[in-house]
Design an enzyme around this catalytic site. Structure first.
Site, PDB file in Angstrom:
ATOM      1  N   GLN A 259      -3.658  71.848 -91.749  1.00 55.55           N
ATOM      2  CA  GLN A 259      -3.094  70.591 -92.228  1.00 55.55           C
ATOM      3  C   GLN A 259      -2.559  69.745 -91.083  1.00 55.55           C
ATOM      4  O   GLN A 259      -2.646  68.520 -91.109  1.00 55.55           O
ATOM      5  CB  GLN A 259      -1.984  70.855 -93.244  1.00 55.55           C
ATOM      6  N   HIS A 262      -4.798  67.045 -89.507  1.00 57.84           N
ATOM      7  CA  HIS A 262      -5.096  65.801 -90.217  1.00 57.84           C
ATOM      8  C   HIS A 262      -4.468  64.594 -89.535  1.00 57.84           C
ATOM      9  O   HIS A 262      -5.075  63.535 -89.428  1.00 57.84           O
ATOM     10  CB  HIS A 262      -4.570  65.866 -91.656  1.00 57.84           C
ATOM     11  N   GLU A 327       2.610  69.974-101.138  1.00 55.35           N
ATOM     12  CA  GLU A 327       1.256  69.656-101.590  1.00 55.35           C
ATOM     13  C   GLU A 327       0.436  70.940-101.712  1.00 55.35           C
ATOM     14  O   GLU A 327      -0.154  71.226-102.755  1.00 55.35           O
ATOM     15  CB  GLU A 327       0.600  68.701-100.588  1.00 55.35           C
ATOM     16  N   HIS A 328       0.377  71.718-100.635  1.00 59.53           N
ATOM     17  CA  HIS A 328      -0.321  73.006-100.631  1.00 59.53           C
ATOM     18  C   HIS A 328       0.697  74.120-100.391  1.00 59.53           C
ATOM     19  O   HIS A 328       1.486  74.037 -99.446  1.00 59.53           O
ATOM     20  CB  HIS A 328      -1.365  73.075 -99.513  1.00 59.53           C
ATOM     21  N   ASP A 361      -9.693  72.881-100.111  1.00 60.85           N
ATOM     22  CA  ASP A 361     -10.082  71.547 -99.660  1.00 60.85           C
ATOM     23  C   ASP A 361     -11.547  71.252 -99.935  1.00 60.85           C
ATOM     24  O   ASP A 361     -11.916  70.096-100.142  1.00 60.85           O
ATOM     25  CB  ASP A 361      -9.826  71.405 -98.152  1.00 60.85           C
ATOM     26  N   HIS A 420       9.438  42.898-139.201  1.00 60.78           N
ATOM     27  CA  HIS A 420       8.995  44.294-139.198  1.00 60.78           C
ATOM     28  C   HIS A 420       9.263  44.930-140.552  1.00 60.78           C
ATOM     29  O   HIS A 420       8.399  45.610-141.132  1.00 60.78           O
ATOM     30  CB  HIS A 420       9.728  45.091-138.114  1.00 60.78           C
TER      31      HIS A 420
END
Length: 429
Positions: A259, A262, A327-328, A361, A420
């Site tokens: 990661q 990235h 996230e992971h 992934d 109504h």
């Protein structure tokens, strides 16, 4: 990587500073994005051409130069080496198989008086998928965004992808062919998001925009939300590993790298109750880092936002993980099933030492578009449900209108909404 200890008095203060990140909050960036979106909204294709020339350094004159034919996508696939073709088709098949199980169906039930209530499920008409380009190419993002939309029954999928210096990645185009994308445009950034949201003479407006991108893309998605739907405002990639010391330290080090490579602001965190093991992983990091082509990016990421955290127990590691909501999340322990019920907040959970995040992934099957920046506390992975919408079904019988009409009348008059009340009362016998 910085080292933290959960017994430190200021531990959570340090942890919160480490994990704090809000995507696209820079005022200057937001204003720049606002200008780009407004120009695309007003000038359409003319603005797309101008921004593509400016930001992607492409010598183009006409907007049709931004279009890639489906025939070219097929040619890109046909030209791939056999091993790459097989990788794409295998990943596609697995992703489709997983997402088929997410498809929801409508339902109804009938009450004693004949009133029918229920829910109708329908797919979106047209969606736009944003595929990042620039620092790296992401054919996997094409598959992960387009396939769930196809499974959901979306009629038209429009793909946008930046191609700086006019370099088109054949794997990305091939993935568009495999995933069944309907139209492809080589435009990116905030201008691509604006085009998808408002439409131009060439790029049709969509109902929802999905897919990750840089800070400009994130800011643009936030700005156009409401005009169109969006999946999420994605931040930098994240991985958190909970280890008990039974996994090869080199495996864990490389998982952290996966990661960190990235982006310089990606986040990699390791939690472990064994101080000796943390040191072994640190040694492995130093040994492996020099072998990485993107070692400068990895190094910057680990130095700025990475951490090794010594915890008192695996249970405490789970509590800290829930606070971070990564996230992971890798449960790199001998018995991951013992920890699973303790995990409440994570985008994707990888169970056991053989379940590397990288498999998720690319080809395991579940979606890799995941909530970041602690949003896993309330958000979910991209799925078929993101491309379906629900409509309520209400068919009241004559008998049912008597009971429900009286209830509605009472509540409506209590709110001072006489029309109504009368609407319900007119149907009373």
């Amino acid at each position: 990587m910085r080292k933290l200890n959960s017994t430190d008095k200021d531990f959570f203060e340090k942890l919160n500073l480490l994990t704090a990140f809000e995507a696209a909050q820079d005022v200057t960036l937001d204003q720049r994005v606002a200008d780009i979106v407004e120009q695309v909204k007003k000038q359409g294709d003319k603005a797309l051409v101008a921004y593509t020339k400016q930001f992607d350094r492409r010598d183009i004159q006409y907007v049709n130069e931004l279009s890639v034919s489906l025939d070219d996508c097929k040619k890109a696939f046909d030209a791939l080496p056999k091993v790459q073709k097989e990788a794409l088709t295998t990943a596609s098949s697995r992703i489709q198989s997983f997402h088929e199980r997410q498809k929801a169906e409508g339902w109804t039930y009938t009450e004693m008086d004949g009133t029918v209530l229920g829910q109708k499920i329908t797919p979106l008409d047209r969606v736009g998928i944003y595929v990042p380009g620039g620092k790296a190419a992401y054919p996997s993002s094409v598959l992960m965004n387009a396939i769930p939309a196809k499974v959901a029954g979306v009629e038209q999928i429009i793909m946008v992808v930046p191609t700086p210096d006019d370099v088109k990645n054949p794997l990305v185009l091939a993935a568009a062919f495999v995933a069944g994308v309907d139209q492809v445009f080589t435009v990116g950034g905030a201008q691509a998001v604006a085009a998808l949201a408002y439409g131009t003479a060439t790029i049709p407006a969509v109902d929802k925009i999905v897919g990750p991108g840089n800070a400009y893309v994130a800011a643009a998605k936030r700005r156009v939300f409401g005009v169109v739907g969006i999946d999420m405002v994605a931040g930098p990639s994240e991985i958190l590993v909970i280890a008990d010391g039974t996994t090869d330290p080199k495996w864990v080090a490389m998982d952290l790298f996966s990661q960190a490579e990235h982006d310089e602001i990606a986040q990699a965190i390791l939690l472990c109750p064994n101080a000796d093991y943390l040191q072994q992983v640190e040694v492995a990091i130093h040994q492996l880092l020099e072998t990485m082509p993107r070692r400068d990016v990895i190094s910057a990421s680990l130095a700025s936002r990475g951490a090794m955290i010594l915890v008192g127990s695996l249970d405490e590691a789970c509590d800290i993980s829930n606070h971070i909501a990564p996230e992971h999340l890798e449960l790199s322990v001998a018995r991951p099933e013992d920890l699973l019920n303790k995990i409440k907040h994570a985008g994707a959970i990888f169970m056991g030492k053989f379940s590397s995040e990288s498999l998720g992934d690319y080809c395991a099957g579940p979606n890799h578009v995941l909530p970041t920046g602690r949003t896993a506390r309330f958000a979910s992975p991209l799925g078929v449900y993101d491309f379906q919408k629900r409509s309520s079904i209400i068919q009241v019988s004559q008998q049912g209108a008597q009971h429900l009409g009286a209830v509605a009348s009472e509540l409506a008059r209590g709110e001072g909404l006489v029309a109504h009340a009368c609407s319900a009362e007119f149907r009373l016998e």
